[in-house]
Design an enzyme around this catalytic site. Sequence first.
Site, short mmCIF file in Angstrom:
data_model
loop_
_atom_site.label_atom_id
_atom_site.label_comp_id
_atom_site.label_asym_id
_atom_site.label_seq_id
_atom_site.Cartn_x
_atom_site.Cartn_y
_atom_site.Cartn_z
N TYR A 27 -27.57 99.21 0.90
CA TYR A 27 -26.40 98.88 0.07
C TYR A 27 -26.55 99.52 -1.32
O TYR A 27 -25.60 100.13 -1.84
CB TYR A 27 -26.24 97.37 -0.06
CG TYR A 27 -25.31 96.99 -1.20
CD1 TYR A 27 -23.94 97.22 -1.11
CD2 TYR A 27 -25.82 96.43 -2.37
CE1 TYR A 27 -23.09 96.89 -2.15
CE2 TYR A 27 -24.97 96.10 -3.42
CZ TYR A 27 -23.62 96.33 -3.31
OH TYR A 27 -22.78 96.02 -4.36
N PRO A 80 -22.28 99.60 -14.86
CA PRO A 80 -21.91 98.39 -14.11
C PRO A 80 -22.35 98.48 -12.66
O PRO A 80 -22.10 99.48 -11.99
CB PRO A 80 -20.38 98.36 -14.24
CG PRO A 80 -19.98 99.77 -14.53
CD PRO A 80 -21.11 100.38 -15.29
N GLY A 82 -22.67 95.94 -9.12
CA GLY A 82 -22.34 94.66 -8.53
C GLY A 82 -23.54 93.98 -7.88
O GLY A 82 -24.41 94.64 -7.31
N GLN A 130 -16.85 95.29 -17.25
CA GLN A 130 -16.19 96.23 -16.33
C GLN A 130 -15.20 95.48 -15.45
O GLN A 130 -15.51 94.42 -14.89
CB GLN A 130 -17.22 96.94 -15.45
CG GLN A 130 -16.63 97.86 -14.39
CD GLN A 130 -16.42 97.16 -13.06
OE1 GLN A 130 -17.08 96.17 -12.74
NE2 GLN A 130 -15.46 97.65 -12.29
N TYR A 132 -12.18 95.48 -12.34
CA TYR A 132 -11.43 96.05 -11.21
C TYR A 132 -10.04 95.45 -11.21
O TYR A 132 -9.88 94.24 -11.40
CB TYR A 132 -12.09 95.69 -9.87
CG TYR A 132 -13.33 96.46 -9.54
CD1 TYR A 132 -13.32 97.85 -9.42
CD2 TYR A 132 -14.53 95.80 -9.31
CE1 TYR A 132 -14.46 98.55 -9.09
CE2 TYR A 132 -15.69 96.49 -8.97
CZ TYR A 132 -15.64 97.87 -8.86
OH TYR A 132 -16.77 98.56 -8.53
N HIS A 269 -18.56 107.17 -9.11
CA HIS A 269 -18.97 105.86 -8.61
C HIS A 269 -20.28 105.99 -7.83
O HIS A 269 -20.48 105.37 -6.79
CB HIS A 269 -17.89 105.25 -7.71
CG HIS A 269 -17.81 103.76 -7.78
ND1 HIS A 269 -16.85 103.11 -8.52
CD2 HIS A 269 -18.54 102.77 -7.21
CE1 HIS A 269 -17.00 101.80 -8.39
NE2 HIS A 269 -18.04 101.58 -7.60
N GLY A 323 -27.73 103.80 -13.33
CA GLY A 323 -27.35 102.78 -12.37
C GLY A 323 -28.46 102.35 -11.44
O GLY A 323 -29.41 101.69 -11.85
#
Length: 362
Positions: A27, A80, A82, A130, A132, A269, A323
């Site tokens: 992931y 950012p 998740g 951040q 969405y 991304h 990241g």
Amino acid sequence: MFSNAIHSAADARRIAKRRLPWMVFDYIDGAAGAETGAARNRAALDNATLSPRILRDVSQRSLSKSVFGKLTQRPFGIAPMGICNLAAPRADLMLARLAAKYEIPHCVSTVASTPMEEIIEVAEGNAWFQLYFSGDGEGTFKLVDRAKSAGYETLILTVDVPEVGRRPRELRHGFKMPFKIGVSQFIDFALHPRWSLATLVAGKPEMANFQSDGFTFDRTESRAKATWETLDRLRDAWPGNLVIKGVLDTNDAIELKKAGADAIQISSHGARQLESAPAPFEMIAPIRDALGPNFPIFYDSGLRSGEDVLKALHAGADFAFLGRILQFAIAAGGEKGLEQLWGVLSDEASIAMAQMGICELP
């Protein structure tokens, strides 16, 4: 015998791959499709060079940058990401403490595993939120108000996810949030007891910003209804700095500047969305030319070293964000591992500056 020392981002990834369940590692590490987009951007970064210069006094070098009028101690911040607590329990707060220590922006994801209010407090104000846009936008604008109330001064709107990209590594493992535990996942967790026991004690990671009444989020929900009118509405609703993240087209960058964005963030991304997108690193120079010398341009995607950061800055970016390598460092060694990798990245950038004969960053 395996070494657990972190001397590079590759070391952190190698150790994390050994310690994390396969589902969690893939992931974090995975990209869209056959992952050629990630490889193409990595090749672009690898092909870029930095020019060494000699016989210059480089004894007093600074890694500071000014971002929205604030001096940071490093030219890179935290992108950012998740559900960071998948890497290790309380990973979000490890990142927040790092942000406070180095006065760099910690970009807090909509789907962070710790509430936005707690992160900005631990980060001592060094946090951006951040956002969405999803569904009809009702929940999105509730989060805008919540971020404003929590004291966030910079908002990042991510615009490159109208639909969540297909990442085969996730799909093969049946990755979902919250976790759906089947036979294969049970075996995966059982074979990684260190992670599983720590996660069991701490509690499984959740999308913490949606644990309160009135806040819901579906990671797979379509975000396709966002338009330029949405941006106008957001600009009216947000009094602080507004960054638009996920820009890879020069014309879009020009329109965003006209629409009142305070900065753009060139990003693919992490190559997790459109596999066939251009290498984001190669878009820095043309977008800089289009926007002029003074408009803030940030960059993320594919950065693996301090030298990579310098390449992005010399191509025309003002600031960079790191990241997944930070998640790997946490998975590899917890907060100590994060500090180790941060020191490596800082040393890489500083030593490269000396080799280039510069004391100040561009």
